[in-house]
Design an enzyme around this catalytic site. Structure first.
Site, PDB file in Angstrom:
ATOM      1  N   THR C  48      41.752  43.053  41.189  1.00 51.91           N
ATOM      2  CA  THR C  48      42.975  43.250  41.957  1.00 51.91           C
ATOM      3  C   THR C  48      43.939  44.099  41.129  1.00 51.91           C
ATOM      4  OG1 THR C  48      44.762  42.209  43.195  1.00 51.91           O
ATOM      5  CG2 THR C  48      43.970  40.988  41.261  1.00 51.91           C
ATOM      6  N   GLU C  49      44.598  45.033  41.798  1.00 55.55           N
ATOM      7  CA  GLU C  49      45.424  46.042  41.126  1.00 55.55           C
ATOM      8  C   GLU C  49      46.456  45.446  40.194  1.00 55.55           C
ATOM      9  OE1 GLU C  49      44.415  45.966  44.370  1.00 55.55           O
ATOM     10  OE2 GLU C  49      45.613  47.492  45.390  1.00 55.55           O
ATOM     11  N   ASN C  50      46.938  44.256  40.556  1.00 56.43           N
ATOM     12  CA  ASN C  50      48.028  43.667  39.778  1.00 56.43           C
ATOM     13  C   ASN C  50      47.550  42.931  38.540  1.00 56.43           C
ATOM     14  OD1 ASN C  50      46.996  41.934  41.869  1.00 56.43           O
ATOM     15  ND2 ASN C  50      48.535  40.440  41.292  1.00 56.43           N
ATOM     16  N   GLY C  51      46.300  43.187  38.116  1.00 51.35           N
ATOM     17  CA  GLY C  51      45.940  42.796  36.771  1.00 51.35           C
ATOM     18  C   GLY C  51      45.018  41.625  36.566  1.00 51.35           C
ATOM     19  N   SER C  90      44.887  48.407  34.594  1.00 47.65           N
ATOM     20  CA  SER C  90      44.288  48.110  35.891  1.00 47.65           C
ATOM     21  C   SER C  90      43.937  49.388  36.640  1.00 47.65           C
ATOM     22  CB  SER C  90      45.263  47.267  36.721  1.00 47.65           C
ATOM     23  OG  SER C  90      44.664  46.896  37.934  1.00 47.65           O
TER      24      SER C  90
END
Lengths: 223, 243, 223, 243
Positions: C48-51, C90
């Site tokens: 997920t992009e947020n890490g 990320s």
């Protein structure tokens, strides 16, 4: 011209200008000595390119941890509050303007702030390391050096003759004879050994020394 | 060296009219609610700071934190990737009324621009946004036969950051996905102000697990029991609320 | 044309093409459903992009940790082997070609691989998130979508009419009626619902469907 | 998912003639000695791989590790920042004889080019090397009134990396300053091969302390008691040594 500062004394003088809480990178070799002369009560935090902040002095011989080395590949120790990081983060600190001061050695420094300290010419194997990165980004780039070469030639010049490390990057030079700022493309003399006349100093300097304010005596302890 | 400050008001005291302020967080995770609210308090008491440019992934949610900052009228411009949310009324109304500027940036480009600002990289090339409206006016170059868009670094005067643990020298760790933009913003601001759930002496964080080295941090304030935006919004909280 | 796959069934079909050990990013909303239909014995690792790498399904209601969310800001859990990282790392994963597949929703897909999925035009507040990054870098960019819009207009077109998310980025489209590859600037039909003739499918598709090899029946379980 | 392989020979089996190979380490710290020696073993047994381009900060020290790889005649070109060392005889002799190519890159630029390769950034601008011999032939551009040099990404076919702990999914931690270039090289190679002092099951590394997420790693081999280049050199070790 027998009187001149020892390397330890040059390093001591440079250390006096490092403010409390400063983040500092010392070039490998001679500049590493600066760390020994932090004035009491002032705490500098030292950065090494290979990924440590807040390292301390060398461990006793035989107690080295070879995963805990500085950029000169010498074993170091850690102080409380140290941190490890990879090389890209390390040079983000350098290039991104996060270091307060970088202190480097020099083959030549020019009055326009150019520095030559990585190559003595086309012979041999060229090697640059982190020098070209360090001259950019640190808020203040200072040089410590003997005032002249081993055979007595000026190292402070109108223009560098050796391959450049960086353009217009140096703002202060601590030599064995004087402390000189670089301002507006000129050498501005701030301090000199008391035993030395301005003319004598000028005679071993390859570009004009300007005097903007009273020149202080360069006074350092026996070391 | 001790970077801790006594209270939230002191922590945000350096923020002046017209400054660019990065605020960490992705949605509510990692959002420094208490620092933001301290800034709103100052504005309500003094009329300053105002005219701020805020850099954040979002435009806030509900009526707390970043949304409350916008609602208070302190924000002139927002640089973000996703200004829509479950309760976007504050930003949306101002935006549609032409009362707030928006610079829309793809999320990965936003992150990389901030890192570039911190790393001394004035510009870089990315495939992201090539051929789209968001690439308009930006230089394009081809490398190895593929087109890329040139993007510029982002820097800020101040960053407001939420950490889990800080030591007195400013070394930081984060908690789970609350890390997000926070470490990048620490790098890219002239003054990085951190609220940490726990402040420990130098040496209190293992050097191996430091995420943000202290060199990137200027002020630290302990907020032992920080509020979580999502919890506040589920409770329909409004800041500053009715006196 | 009553027969069409449900969203769950489209997600199931897309999940069948994810190989064991694949690193996968699922766009927020509908694409998140794909995670539920991993074939037994195959393990995908979700990004997920947020890490977060290797997150799992949502926790029971009331047990959410709001520091543990996905890009859609929904609470998630962790699987063994998970890792946290910041947004630049990320998107290094995204942009650097480290993801095996990204599965996204779409407003429109064009036969040249162009995707429009972030803006329905100049009205309202524009918001892009990570979509423009995700369409570049992942080794395979696939779309899952209803075959037509809510009012029956084709979503698969010769050229997109809405603002683009990315140029020439999509290689496979899983719709409610068919599985279609994009190759050489053309839609190539791979699978379609058995109840549907090629002509019927063509009639609701905005660009020519090519047939390069036998078209398989699109068969999915009841879900 | 299990990325572990049985032995060093299997770990380096994918390296072929003419490939570009990144090798982690700064001096001896973080240098994957056992992986390098396994590669030399294969070359001595089969004559392959040869004609390699090696990316490392240095050119090796003494007669082990990278220096031994060069000494064995397997290296066509070196990309590095500091090819001088206490015992530089191997590289120096070949270089002065015109038998090995050198691409000299400032250390910070080397790190950033590798990160860029891993992050999908084909080019970026840096102040480093502007106005020097090392900027020759590179595009220059001005941003905000200051000149910068354009640098390109660096990628590799394979990276050889030394880690402290790995889990079976390839998540990694490092030890002290042995971290250096290793995490960056993991990102920039098509196949990243890791030797780790300890391999643990998935879940054996706290997600907060992972330095290299497993997505950047393809093969892991356990080397429980790795040799340290500095120790080998102080003992005047030579690889492969006298049979």
């Amino acid at each position: 011209m027998a009187a001149k500062l020892t390397n330890n004394q040059i390093a001591w003088r440079a250390a006096q200008d490092i403010h409390d809480g400063a983040y500092v990178n010392l070039g490998i070799g001679f500049p590493e000595k600066v760390a020994q002369y932090q004035p009491p009560g002032r705490e500098a935090i030292f950065h090494t390119e290979n990924g440590i902040l807040n390292f301390g002095e060398a461990p006793p011989s035989g107690e080295e941890d070879w995963d805990l080395i500085n950029a000169g590949k010498r074993a170091v120790t850690l102080k409380p509050g140290s941190a490890f990081f990879h090389h890209a983060d390390s040079f983000a600190m350098v290039r991104g303007g996060h270091l307060d001061v970088a202190i480097l050695g020099a083959y030549e420094v020019a009055e326009n702030g150019d520095l030559a300290n990585w190559s003595t010419g086309p012979k041999g194997v060229p090697a640059v390391g982190g020098a070209m990165d360090l001259v950019h980004g640190a808020k203040r780039v200072a040089v410590i050096t003997d005032h002249v070469t081993k055979d007595g030639k000026p190292k402070l010049l109108q223009r560098c003759s050796l391959p450049l490390t960086g353009v217009g990057c140096v703002t202060r030079v601590y030599t064995s004879l004087a402390v000189i700022d670089i301002e507006g493309g000129r050498f501005v003399l701030r301090e000199k050994l008391a035993v030395l006349s301005l003319d004598e100093l000028q005679a071993v300097t390859g570009a004009e020394l300007h005097v903007a304010s009273p020149v202080a005596d360069l006074i350092v302890p026996e070391l | 060296m001790d970077k801790t400050v006594a209270d939230l008001a002191t922590a945000v005291a350096g923020i002046e009219d017209g400054m660019t302020v990065m605020i960490g967080g992705f949605g509510g995770a990692g959002s420094p609610i208490e620092l933001i609210h301290a800034l709103i308090d100052r504005f309500l008491a003094t009329g300053h700071p105002t005219g701020l440019t805020i850099i954040n992934n979002n435009a806030g949610n509900g009526h707390v934190g970043l949304a409350a900052l916008i609602e208070a009228g302190m924000v002139k411009k927002l640089v973000c990737s996703f200004p829509r949310s479950a309760d976007p009324v504050v930003f949306t109304d101002l935006y549609l009324a032409g009362k707030i500027e928006l610079e829309l940036v793809p999320q990965g480009t936003l992150a990389e621009r901030i890192r570039a600002g911190g790393a001394g990289i004035p510009a870089f090339y990315t495939p992201t946004s090539y051929g789209t409206d968001l690439a308009r006016g930006k230089p394009v170059a081809e490398f190895d036969g593929r087109p890329y868009v040139q993007e510029r670094w982002l820097k800020a005067d101040v960053a407001l950051v939420k950490a889990e643990t800080a030591d007195t020298q400013g070394n930081l760790t984060y908690r789970a996905a609350a890390r997000n933009f926070n470490p990048l913003m620490c790098m890219a601001a002239a003054e990085t102000v951190v609220q940490a759930r726990r402040v420990v002496p130098a040496g209190g964080i293992e050097p191996e697990v430091v995420i943000t080295p202290g060199i990137f941090v200027q002020k630290v304030v302990e907020v032992a029991d920080p509020q979580q935006e999502e919890d506040l919004n589920r409770a329909n909280a409004v800041y500053p609320g009715v006196a």
